[in-house]
Design an enzyme around this catalytic site. Structure first.
Site, PDB file in Angstrom:
ATOM      1  N   TYR A 138       0.643  -1.278   0.278  1.00  0.00           N
ATOM      2  CA  TYR A 138      -0.169   0.095  -0.261  1.00  0.00           C
ATOM      3  C   TYR A 138       1.094   0.962   0.086  1.00  0.00           C
ATOM      4  CZ  TYR A 138      -4.849  -1.445   0.450  1.00  0.00           C
ATOM      5  OH  TYR A 138      -5.923  -2.253   0.677  1.00  0.00           O
ATOM      6  N   LYS A 189       2.462 -15.614   2.483  1.00  0.00           N
ATOM      7  CA  LYS A 189       2.745 -16.238   1.244  1.00  0.00           C
ATOM      8  C   LYS A 189       3.918 -16.469   0.569  1.00  0.00           C
ATOM      9  CE  LYS A 189       0.640 -17.436  -2.827  1.00  0.00           C
ATOM     10  NZ  LYS A 189       0.461 -19.343  -3.003  1.00  0.00           N
ATOM     11  N   ASP A 221      -3.854 -18.413   0.318  1.00  0.00           N
ATOM     12  CA  ASP A 221      -4.567 -19.074  -0.510  1.00  0.00           C
ATOM     13  C   ASP A 221      -5.384 -19.921   0.501  1.00  0.00           C
ATOM     14  OD1 ASP A 221      -2.217 -19.733  -0.798  1.00  0.00           O
ATOM     15  OD2 ASP A 221      -2.315 -21.306  -2.179  1.00  0.00           O
ATOM     16  N   ASP A 245      -6.742  -6.238   4.442  1.00  0.00           N
ATOM     17  CA  ASP A 245      -8.018  -5.825   3.497  1.00  0.00           C
ATOM     18  C   ASP A 245      -8.707  -7.137   3.057  1.00  0.00           C
ATOM     19  OD1 ASP A 245      -9.256  -3.639   2.159  1.00  0.00           O
ATOM     20  OD2 ASP A 245      -8.379  -4.436   0.507  1.00  0.00           O
ATOM     21  N   ASP A 249     -12.817  -8.004   4.065  1.00  0.00           N
ATOM     22  CA  ASP A 249     -14.093  -8.045   3.638  1.00  0.00           C
ATOM     23  C   ASP A 249     -14.682  -9.764   3.598  1.00  0.00           C
ATOM     24  OD1 ASP A 249     -13.884  -5.839   2.872  1.00  0.00           O
ATOM     25  OD2 ASP A 249     -14.564  -5.758   0.574  1.00  0.00           O
TER      26      ASP A 249
HETATM   27  C1  IPM Z   1     -10.117  -0.153   3.695  1.00  0.00           C
HETATM   28  C2  IPM Z   1     -10.893  -0.105   2.799  1.00  0.00           C
HETATM   29  C3  IPM Z   1      -9.077   0.937   2.209  1.00  0.00           C
HETATM   30  C4  IPM Z   1      -8.042   0.401   1.650  1.00  0.00           C
HETATM   31  C5  IPM Z   1      -9.715   1.139   0.507  1.00  0.00           C
HETATM   32  C6  IPM Z   1     -11.091   2.008   0.740  1.00  0.00           C
HETATM   33  C7  IPM Z   1      -7.913   1.994   0.353  1.00  0.00           C
HETATM   34  O1  IPM Z   1     -11.129  -0.986   1.837  1.00  0.00           O
HETATM   35  O2  IPM Z   1     -10.407   0.027   4.479  1.00  0.00           O
HETATM   36  O3  IPM Z   1     -10.698  -1.993   3.852  1.00  0.00           O
HETATM   37  O4  IPM Z   1      -8.013  -1.461   0.808  1.00  0.00           O
HETATM   38  O5  IPM Z   1      -7.670   0.103   3.272  1.00  0.00           O
HETATM   39 MG    MG Z   2     -11.272  -2.972   2.181  1.00  0.00          MG
END
Ligand code: IPM
Ligand code: MG
Length: 354
Positions: A138, A189, A221, A245, A249
């Protein structure tokens, strides 16, 4: 408690307004809460030509904690990268040195049927994902788009982790694990990436200071697969910025909705940035249908981690539980037989339950 309020874009303003109602209710109960607003993301760009305006930076550095809604919107998608709303988010994280990002994925018994997995796989699920937030690909330099000698264009980024970056987040992970079920899985990884090989070496070294914590390692993975195959095997997951990240999700869906997932991003002194894990959802913005619970639960995390008020954190979490028990649901967690309500009504219900 000096709190910077940064609603941001899209549904950010609507959900933060509900969390602010909770803070104001706590204030009328006698908590000394001071709120000050500032712009971030597209709202920062609109107001000051910068997704992280100087005034916002000044405010958050002078505050104990910041409550952030979300950033991003279609109208900003064509701006140069430096002016994009997401850049504001990355800069505030870096400015606050908020390297330890806690993303708890918990399944409320009331929402067990809202999960995309079978109830028996997720019922009782309680995972803490600890994502390193200020390093990795990042932020790595160099990055960009260049033209090679043969004339072909190439995009490139740099992944790296320094020893001190790995050590400090690993310590946070082990300390969290000590307060939970004393199991930590470090995700990397290492079969392909040198950065990950190094990550694994350092995490293994830090583990020597925490003999009571059972440390395991898993490739990312496989971790992605295990999260949907048998998620209850995990207690604390420690991982880097980009893997965290993605996995957070994924983990959010186990809980029923990403609209339920709060987060805390802490520096070395537990000052922090609190935001829901979801985005600005421009497609549903302004319709009073977004779920404000992730943001309200982020306020609970703020009370727990920055202000060391476990009692208030639990009170907020209990209020959210109560509202769910009452059968109140926003659209994202709705199921037949429940009562579908909007963003504002959900905020009011939590305040009433509080
Ligand atoms: C998160 C989001 C952010 C990230 C984006 C919006 C930059 O996806 O907070 O998980 O990738 O960290
Ligand atoms: Mg995210």
């Amino acid at each position: 408690m000096k709190i910077a309020v940064l609603p941001g874009d899209g549904i950010g303003t609507e959900i933060v307004a509900q969390a602010v109602k909770v803070l104001e209710a706590l204030r009328s109960d006698g908590l000394k809460i001071e709120l000050e607003y500032a712009h971030i993301g597209g709202a920062g760009y609109d107001a000051a030509g910068d997704p992280f305006p100087a005034a916002t930076e000044k405010l958050v550095l002078a505050s104990d904690a910041a409550l952030l809604g979300a950033v991003g919107g279609y109208q900003y998608d064509t701006l140069p990268r430096e002016l994009r709303p997401e850049k504001g988010l990355l800069r505030i994280r870096k400015t606050l040195n908020a390297f330890a990002n806690l993303r708890p994925a918990m399944v409320y018994p009331e929402l067990v049927n809202a999960s995309s997995l079978k109830p028996e796989l997720v019922s009782g699920l309680d995972i803490m994902i600890l994502r390193e937030l200020t390093g990795d690909i990042y932020f790595g330099q160099p990055r960009g788009i260049r033209t090679l000698e043969n004339g072909e264009r190439q995009g490139f980024d740099t992944m790296h982790y320094s020893e001190s970056e790995i050590r400090r987040v690993a310590h946070v992970g082990f300390q969290i694990a000590m307060k939970r079920n004393k199991k930590m899985c470090s995700v990397d990884k290492a079969n392909v990436l040198d950065t990950s090989m190094f990550w694994r070496e350092i995490v293994t070294d830090v583990a020597k200071e925490y003999p009571l914590v059972e440390l395991s390692h898993m490739y990312v993975d496989n971790a992605a697969m295990q999260l949907v195959r048998a998620p209850k095997q995990f207690d604390v997951i420690l991982t880097g910025n980009i893997f965290g990240d993605i996995l957070s999700d994924e983990a959010s869906m186990l809980t029923g909705s990403i609209g339920m997932l709060p987060s805390a991003s802490l520096d070395a002194n537990n000052k922090g940035l609190y935001e829901p894990c979801h985005g600005s959802a421009p497609d549903i913005a302004g319709k009073d249908i977004a779920n404000p619970l992730a943001t309200i639960l982020s306020v609970a995390m703020m009370m727990r981690y920055t202000f060391a008020r476990e009692d208030i954190a639990q009170r907020i979490e209990a209020a959210v539980r109560k509202v769910l028990q009452q059968g109140l649901r926003t659209g994202d967690i709705y199921e037949p037989g429940m009562q579908k309500i909007g963003t504002i009504a959900m905020g009011d219900a939590v305040v009433a339950a509080l």
